[in-house]
Design a protein around this motif. Structure first.
Motif, PDB file in Angstrom:
ATOM      1  N   GLY A  10      19.100   6.089 -32.969  1.00 16.08           N
ATOM      2  CA  GLY A  10      18.406   7.238 -33.530  1.00 16.08           C
ATOM      3  C   GLY A  10      19.201   8.488 -33.259  1.00 16.08           C
ATOM      4  N   LEU A  11      19.708   9.101 -34.322  1.00 21.27           N
ATOM      5  CA  LEU A  11      20.575  10.270 -34.197  1.00 21.27           C
ATOM      6  C   LEU A  11      19.803  11.557 -34.450  1.00 21.27           C
ATOM      7  CD1 LEU A  11      23.641   8.931 -36.212  1.00 21.27           C
ATOM      8  CD2 LEU A  11      23.402   9.044 -33.729  1.00 21.27           C
ATOM      9  N   PRO A  12      20.331  12.702 -33.963  1.00 26.02           N
ATOM     10  CA  PRO A  12      19.732  13.991 -34.339  1.00 26.02           C
ATOM     11  C   PRO A  12      19.805  14.198 -35.838  1.00 26.02           C
ATOM     12  CG  PRO A  12      21.287  14.272 -32.543  1.00 26.02           C
ATOM     13  CD  PRO A  12      21.464  12.877 -33.064  1.00 26.02           C
ATOM     14  N   ILE A  13      18.977  15.054 -36.357  1.00 19.72           N
ATOM     15  CA  ILE A  13      18.870  15.247 -37.797  1.00 19.72           C
ATOM     16  C   ILE A  13      20.190  15.718 -38.408  1.00 19.72           C
ATOM     17  CG2 ILE A  13      18.056  17.647 -37.744  1.00 19.72           C
ATOM     18  CD1 ILE A  13      15.993  16.749 -39.918  1.00 19.72           C
ATOM     19  N   LYS A  14      20.981  16.523 -37.673  1.00 15.49           N
ATOM     20  CA  LYS A  14      22.237  17.017 -38.220  1.00 15.49           C
ATOM     21  C   LYS A  14      23.277  15.909 -38.345  1.00 15.49           C
ATOM     22  CE  LYS A  14      24.206  18.557 -33.790  1.00 15.49           C
ATOM     23  NZ  LYS A  14      24.723  19.717 -33.046  1.00 15.49           N
ATOM     24  N   SER A  15      23.036  14.778 -37.671  1.00 15.77           N
ATOM     25  CA  SER A  15      23.958  13.647 -37.749  1.00 15.77           C
ATOM     26  C   SER A  15      23.412  12.531 -38.633  1.00 15.77           C
ATOM     27  CB  SER A  15      24.229  13.100 -36.340  1.00 15.77           C
ATOM     28  OG  SER A  15      24.788  14.089 -35.517  1.00 15.77           O
ATOM     29  N   GLY A  16      22.412  12.854 -39.428  1.00 11.90           N
ATOM     30  CA  GLY A  16      21.868  11.864 -40.339  1.00 11.90           C
ATOM     31  C   GLY A  16      20.632  11.154 -39.834  1.00 11.90           C
ATOM     32  N   GLY A  17      20.121  11.575 -38.686  1.00 11.01           N
ATOM     33  CA  GLY A  17      18.937  10.944 -38.135  1.00 11.01           C
ATOM     34  C   GLY A  17      17.699  11.777 -38.373  1.00 11.01           C
ATOM     35  N   ALA A  18      16.668  11.495 -37.604  1.00 12.42           N
ATOM     36  CA  ALA A  18      15.393  12.162 -37.831  1.00 12.42           C
ATOM     37  C   ALA A  18      14.741  12.637 -36.544  1.00 12.42           C
ATOM     38  CB  ALA A  18      14.436  11.215 -38.560  1.00 12.42           C
ATOM     39  N   HIS A  19      15.523  12.846 -35.514  1.00 20.54           N
ATOM     40  CA  HIS A  19      14.939  13.150 -34.217  1.00 20.54           C
ATOM     41  C   HIS A  19      15.073  14.626 -33.861  1.00 20.54           C
ATOM     42  CE1 HIS A  19      14.102   9.012 -33.754  1.00 20.54           C
ATOM     43  NE2 HIS A  19      15.367   8.651 -33.715  1.00 20.54           N
ATOM     44  N   LYS A  20      14.608  15.478 -34.748  1.00 20.68           N
ATOM     45  CA  LYS A  20      14.470  16.897 -34.444  1.00 20.68           C
ATOM     46  C   LYS A  20      13.014  17.154 -34.097  1.00 20.68           C
ATOM     47  CE  LYS A  20      15.029  21.550 -36.340  1.00 20.68           C
ATOM     48  NZ  LYS A  20      15.495  22.364 -37.480  1.00 20.68           N
ATOM     49  N   ILE A  21      12.781  17.829 -32.979  1.00 18.79           N
ATOM     50  CA  ILE A  21      11.424  18.088 -32.513  1.00 18.79           C
ATOM     51  C   ILE A  21      10.942  19.403 -33.120  1.00 18.79           C
ATOM     52  CG2 ILE A  21       9.933  18.267 -30.512  1.00 18.79           C
ATOM     53  CD1 ILE A  21      11.464  15.642 -30.703  1.00 18.79           C
ATOM     54  N   ASN A  22       9.892  19.334 -33.923  1.00 15.04           N
ATOM     55  CA  ASN A  22       9.409  20.532 -34.603  1.00 15.04           C
ATOM     56  C   ASN A  22       8.274  21.214 -33.842  1.00 15.04           C
ATOM     57  OD1 ASN A  22      11.126  20.274 -36.919  1.00 15.04           O
ATOM     58  ND2 ASN A  22       9.810  18.613 -37.635  1.00 15.04           N
ATOM     59  N   ASN A  23       7.568  20.472 -33.045  1.00 11.11           N
ATOM     60  CA  ASN A  23       6.421  21.025 -32.341  1.00 11.11           C
ATOM     61  C   ASN A  23       6.604  20.881 -30.838  1.00 11.11           C
ATOM     62  OD1 ASN A  23       4.881  21.577 -34.761  1.00 11.11           O
ATOM     63  ND2 ASN A  23       4.579  19.370 -34.923  1.00 11.11           N
ATOM     64  N   GLY A  24       6.386  21.958 -30.123  1.00  6.13           N
ATOM     65  CA  GLY A  24       6.469  21.873 -28.671  1.00  6.13           C
ATOM     66  C   GLY A  24       7.695  22.579 -28.131  1.00  6.13           C
ATOM     67  N   SER A  25       7.611  22.951 -26.866  1.00  6.79           N
ATOM     68  CA  SER A  25       8.688  23.665 -26.195  1.00  6.79           C
ATOM     69  C   SER A  25       9.692  22.680 -25.608  1.00  6.79           C
ATOM     70  CB  SER A  25       8.103  24.524 -25.076  1.00  6.79           C
ATOM     71  OG  SER A  25       7.528  23.681 -24.079  1.00  6.79           O
ATOM     72  N   GLY A  26      10.814  23.225 -25.134  1.00  7.63           N
ATOM     73  CA  GLY A  26      11.801  22.398 -24.469  1.00  7.63           C
ATOM     74  C   GLY A  26      11.239  21.697 -23.241  1.00  7.63           C
ATOM     75  N   PRO A  27      10.573  22.425 -22.325  1.00  7.84           N
ATOM     76  CA  PRO A  27      10.006  21.757 -21.149  1.00  7.84           C
ATOM     77  C   PRO A  27       9.002  20.660 -21.503  1.00  7.84           C
ATOM     78  CG  PRO A  27      10.122  24.116 -20.777  1.00  7.84           C
ATOM     79  CD  PRO A  27      10.479  23.901 -22.218  1.00  7.84           C
ATOM     80  N   ARG A  28       8.163  20.896 -22.497  1.00  7.18           N
ATOM     81  CA  ARG A  28       7.181  19.872 -22.886  1.00  7.18           C
ATOM     82  C   ARG A  28       7.898  18.628 -23.403  1.00  7.18           C
ATOM     83  NH1 ARG A  28       4.303  18.178 -27.438  1.00  7.18           N
ATOM     84  NH2 ARG A  28       2.214  17.365 -26.942  1.00  7.18           N
ATOM     85  N   THR A  29       8.930  18.811 -24.236  1.00  4.76           N
ATOM     86  CA  THR A  29       9.677  17.670 -24.760  1.00  4.76           C
ATOM     87  C   THR A  29      10.342  16.901 -23.633  1.00  4.76           C
ATOM     88  OG1 THR A  29      10.097  18.868 -26.830  1.00  4.76           O
ATOM     89  CG2 THR A  29      11.515  16.982 -26.350  1.00  4.76           C
ATOM     90  N   TYR A  30      10.936  17.620 -22.700  1.00  5.71           N
ATOM     91  CA  TYR A  30      11.591  16.978 -21.555  1.00  5.71           C
ATOM     92  C   TYR A  30      10.605  16.084 -20.808  1.00  5.71           C
ATOM     93  CZ  TYR A  30      13.820  16.405 -16.995  1.00  5.71           C
ATOM     94  OH  TYR A  30      14.343  15.861 -15.850  1.00  5.71           O
ATOM     95  N   TYR A  31       9.427  16.605 -20.513  1.00  4.59           N
ATOM     96  CA  TYR A  31       8.488  15.838 -19.696  1.00  4.59           C
ATOM     97  C   TYR A  31       7.821  14.710 -20.484  1.00  4.59           C
ATOM     98  CZ  TYR A  31       9.209  18.615 -15.583  1.00  4.59           C
ATOM     99  OH  TYR A  31       9.793  19.193 -14.477  1.00  4.59           O
ATOM    100  N   LEU A  32       7.696  14.863 -21.796  1.00  5.05           N
ATOM    101  CA  LEU A  32       7.216  13.740 -22.607  1.00  5.05           C
ATOM    102  C   LEU A  32       8.235  12.592 -22.588  1.00  5.05           C
ATOM    103  CD1 LEU A  32       5.684  15.572 -25.702  1.00  5.05           C
ATOM    104  CD2 LEU A  32       4.442  14.239 -23.998  1.00  5.05           C
ATOM    105  N   LEU A  33       9.511  12.931 -22.723  1.00  2.00           N
ATOM    106  CA  LEU A  33      10.550  11.904 -22.637  1.00  2.00           C
ATOM    107  C   LEU A  33      10.604  11.295 -21.238  1.00  2.00           C
ATOM    108  CD1 LEU A  33      13.448  13.551 -24.681  1.00  2.00           C
ATOM    109  CD2 LEU A  33      12.225  11.450 -25.277  1.00  2.00           C
ATOM    110  N   LEU A  34      10.436  12.123 -20.218  1.00  2.59           N
ATOM    111  CA  LEU A  34      10.448  11.616 -18.851  1.00  2.59           C
ATOM    112  C   LEU A  34       9.309  10.621 -18.637  1.00  2.59           C
ATOM    113  CD1 LEU A  34      11.697  11.709 -16.022  1.00  2.59           C
ATOM    114  CD2 LEU A  34      10.179  13.634 -15.502  1.00  2.59           C
ATOM    115  N   GLY A  35       8.156  10.863 -19.250  1.00  5.85           N
ATOM    116  CA  GLY A  35       7.054   9.922 -19.145  1.00  5.85           C
ATOM    117  C   GLY A  35       7.420   8.560 -19.714  1.00  5.85           C
TER     118      GLY A  35
END
Length: 217
Positions: A10-35
């Motif tokens: 799964g690549l970032p959207i700029k590399s042809g993927g779809a994993h750009k986070i549109n909702n939420g802050s950086g810290p929230r994304t970090y801790y969701l991934l950490l979970g």
């Protein structure tokens, strides 16, 4: 004898993927991934790096440098693949105890990027034991680890995923584990980026894998 394994890229959207986070802050994304990491992998501790683009003079460079050195120590010079060859960055390696302070950077400076790289093996969340035979999965690309998640927090938030799973086909065990991955990750997992690989001593081939059977009911 040929052996098999399953991969997801799964690549970032700029590399042809779809994993750009549109909702939420950086810290929230970090801790969701950490979970997700803490639930399904054996390594919750990422390598975290703050990158300051010292070629960009438009945003308070001096104040940014002083803050970063005061809080994270001395940097190292680097050229980065994410910037053009005419640009340089200072990299500050972030200790585990300073991660929350690093996550707050986006509220202070627009010219700093935080990256977090988790490299791990998958576990059974009920037993805590590693899934079988992960050490025998060959390296497909020397630039990536089997398996990893790479998070970049800047103006945009992007996530890159590379997973390798030690399943020879979509048997019941594989289907249930992929379902678990899909519902546990805080980003959408595409059904189109899965492959099954076949390898012998000197040969490695792949084909796309249809995992629609794993869609949640």
């Amino acid at each position: 004898m040929d052996k098999r394994f399953i991969s997801y890229e799964g690549l970032p959207i700029k590399s042809g993927g779809a994993h750009k986070i549109n909702n939420g802050s950086g810290p929230r994304t970090y801790y969701l991934l950490l979970g997700f990491i803490e639930k399904l992998t054996n390594n919750p501790d990422p390598e975290c790096i703050l990158e300051l683009n010292v070629s960009d003079k438009k945003v308070g460079l001096k104040a940014t440098i002083l803050y970063l050195i005061r809080n994270f120590g001395l940097p190292v010079w680097s050229q980065t693949n994410y910037l053009s060859t005419s640009e340089f960055v200072w990299k500050f390696y972030v200790r585990k105890k300073h991660i929350n302070k690093a996550l707050d950077i986006e509220n202070k400076f627009a010219n700093v990027t935080l990256s977090a790289m988790w490299r791990f093996k998958f576990i059974n969340p009920e037993t805590g034991k590693l899934l079988h035979d992960q050490d025998s999965i060959p390296v497909v690309d020397n630039r990536i680890h089997n398996s990893q998640i790479y998070l970049r927090l800047s103006k945009d938030i992007t996530v890159s995923l590379w997973f390798t799973l030690p399943f020879a086909d979509l048997n019941d065990e594989a289907v249930e584990y992929i379902k678990l991955l899909k519902v546990s990750l805080p980003v959408h997992v595409s059904n189109n980026h899965w492959k099954i690989w076949k390898f012998s001593k000197d040969h490695l081939t792949s084909r796309k894998l249809n995992i629609s059977i794993t869609d949640a009911e």
